[in-house]
Motif scaffolding. Sequence first.
Motif, PDB file in Angstrom:
ATOM      1  N   ASP A 126      -0.279  -9.091   4.932  1.00 35.92           N
ATOM      2  CA  ASP A 126      -0.436  -7.866   5.715  1.00 35.92           C
ATOM      3  C   ASP A 126       0.876  -7.089   5.811  1.00 35.92           C
ATOM      4  N   ASP A 127       1.998  -7.809   5.926  1.00 36.06           N
ATOM      5  CA  ASP A 127       3.303  -7.147   5.999  1.00 36.06           C
ATOM      6  C   ASP A 127       3.632  -6.455   4.676  1.00 36.06           C
ATOM      7  N   VAL A 128       3.361  -7.150   3.575  1.00 38.33           N
ATOM      8  CA  VAL A 128       3.642  -6.572   2.253  1.00 38.33           C
ATOM      9  C   VAL A 128       2.782  -5.343   2.021  1.00 38.33           C
ATOM     10  N   ALA A 129       1.504  -5.437   2.350  1.00 38.91           N
ATOM     11  CA  ALA A 129       0.595  -4.312   2.148  1.00 38.91           C
ATOM     12  C   ALA A 129       1.016  -3.106   2.981  1.00 38.91           C
ATOM     13  N   ALA A 130       1.395  -3.349   4.225  1.00 41.22           N
ATOM     14  CA  ALA A 130       1.820  -2.258   5.104  1.00 41.22           C
ATOM     15  C   ALA A 130       3.066  -1.577   4.565  1.00 41.22           C
ATOM     16  N   HIS A 131       4.001  -2.364   4.039  1.00 41.40           N
ATOM     17  CA  HIS A 131       5.232  -1.794   3.485  1.00 41.40           C
ATOM     18  C   HIS A 131       4.926  -0.959   2.241  1.00 41.40           C
ATOM     19  N   LEU A 132       4.144  -1.496   1.334  1.00 37.19           N
ATOM     20  CA  LEU A 132       3.802  -0.762   0.115  1.00 37.19           C
ATOM     21  C   LEU A 132       3.058   0.522   0.443  1.00 37.19           C
ATOM     22  N   TYR A 133       2.185   0.455   1.426  1.00 36.84           N
ATOM     23  CA  TYR A 133       1.418   1.641   1.804  1.00 36.84           C
ATOM     24  C   TYR A 133       2.332   2.726   2.372  1.00 36.84           C
ATOM     25  N   SER A 134       3.197   2.369   3.310  1.00 39.66           N
ATOM     26  CA  SER A 134       4.072   3.372   3.924  1.00 39.66           C
ATOM     27  C   SER A 134       5.033   3.960   2.898  1.00 39.66           C
ATOM     28  N   PHE A 135       5.518   3.123   2.001  1.00 36.40           N
ATOM     29  CA  PHE A 135       6.428   3.569   0.953  1.00 36.40           C
ATOM     30  C   PHE A 135       5.714   4.530   0.000  1.00 36.40           C
ATOM     31  N   ALA A 136       4.494   4.156  -0.411  1.00 42.19           N
ATOM     32  CA  ALA A 136       3.717   5.001  -1.321  1.00 42.19           C
ATOM     33  C   ALA A 136       3.353   6.326  -0.680  1.00 42.19           C
ATOM     34  N   LEU A 137       2.930   6.272   0.569  1.00 45.31           N
ATOM     35  CA  LEU A 137       2.501   7.496   1.235  1.00 45.31           C
ATOM     36  C   LEU A 137       3.664   8.461   1.426  1.00 45.31           C
ATOM     37  N   ALA A 138       4.849   7.932   1.736  1.00 43.43           N
ATOM     38  CA  ALA A 138       6.020   8.796   1.885  1.00 43.43           C
ATOM     39  C   ALA A 138       6.337   9.499   0.560  1.00 43.43           C
ATOM     40  N   GLY A 139       6.277   8.759  -0.525  1.00 44.94           N
ATOM     41  CA  GLY A 139       6.542   9.364  -1.827  1.00 44.94           C
ATOM     42  C   GLY A 139       5.507  10.403  -2.216  1.00 44.94           C
ATOM     43  N   LEU A 140       4.254  10.126  -1.933  1.00 43.70           N
ATOM     44  CA  LEU A 140       3.192  11.067  -2.264  1.00 43.70           C
ATOM     45  C   LEU A 140       3.302  12.342  -1.430  1.00 43.70           C
ATOM     46  N   ARG A 141       3.664  12.190  -0.177  1.00 44.11           N
ATOM     47  CA  ARG A 141       3.806  13.370   0.673  1.00 44.11           C
ATOM     48  C   ARG A 141       4.986  14.234   0.229  1.00 44.11           C
ATOM     49  N   GLU A 142       6.061  13.601  -0.207  1.00 45.52           N
ATOM     50  CA  GLU A 142       7.189  14.367  -0.721  1.00 45.52           C
ATOM     51  C   GLU A 142       6.815  15.074  -2.026  1.00 45.52           C
ATOM     52  N   SER A 143       6.086  14.393  -2.888  1.00 48.32           N
ATOM     53  CA  SER A 143       5.617  15.031  -4.126  1.00 48.32           C
ATOM     54  C   SER A 143       4.711  16.213  -3.814  1.00 48.32           C
TER      55      SER A 143
END
Length: 220
Positions: A193-210
């Motif tokens: 759950d910790d790994v998934a949450a980290h990957l999700y927040s990291f991915a979403l930040a990058g997508l929002r910046e794009s």
Amino acid sequence: MASTPREPRKDGEATRMRILEAAGELFAASGYAETSNKAVAAKAEVDLASINYHFGSRNGLYLAVLDEARRRFLDISDLQRIILGEQPATEKLRALIELVVHKASQRRNNWHLRVLAAEILAPSPHGQAHLQAVAPLRLALLKGLFSEITSIAPEHPALIRCILCVTAPWAMMLIGPRGASGALHEILGMPADDVAAHLYSFALAGLRESSRLYSQGMQP
């Protein structure tokens, strides 16, 4: 006198799955070229005729193993169920990441992950073409999801780059090397759950910046 149609043997599917499991373990351990039908038959405790009956040939058996490995890895039905669902696009992305991370965190010696890794690193004569058969549909589903999150047009090259940046860690977790040490080993030992949450927040930040750059006419 008309003959009565033969009913299928009730143990036929069980035999087929036993062969498939045995073949998957052997292909994962030794590769396609080094795995014979004779070895599979011995491990599955069946005769060679059973392999030919259920799969037609060694190549047919290997393609069936790839199909099963792909199904256990991330089946197209998993993508369709999540991406075509009713929840917001960002929640669909979260669900996909959670699914991948939990699959990767399950038994690390699963043969299906090693079979897929071996096929990607050392392609067999027909395996790559077989695995790529559903690639256009998978990509179309991902493009739809990522376009919805970022508002980047599906045909824009930046969208493919976004997909690659987000999904590359998924591939590494699912089919990367299973060594006794290293970063991947440490990550797989962390709470899923910790790994998934980290990957999700990291991915979403990058997508929002794009998305921000794209909306301003800049190159994401």
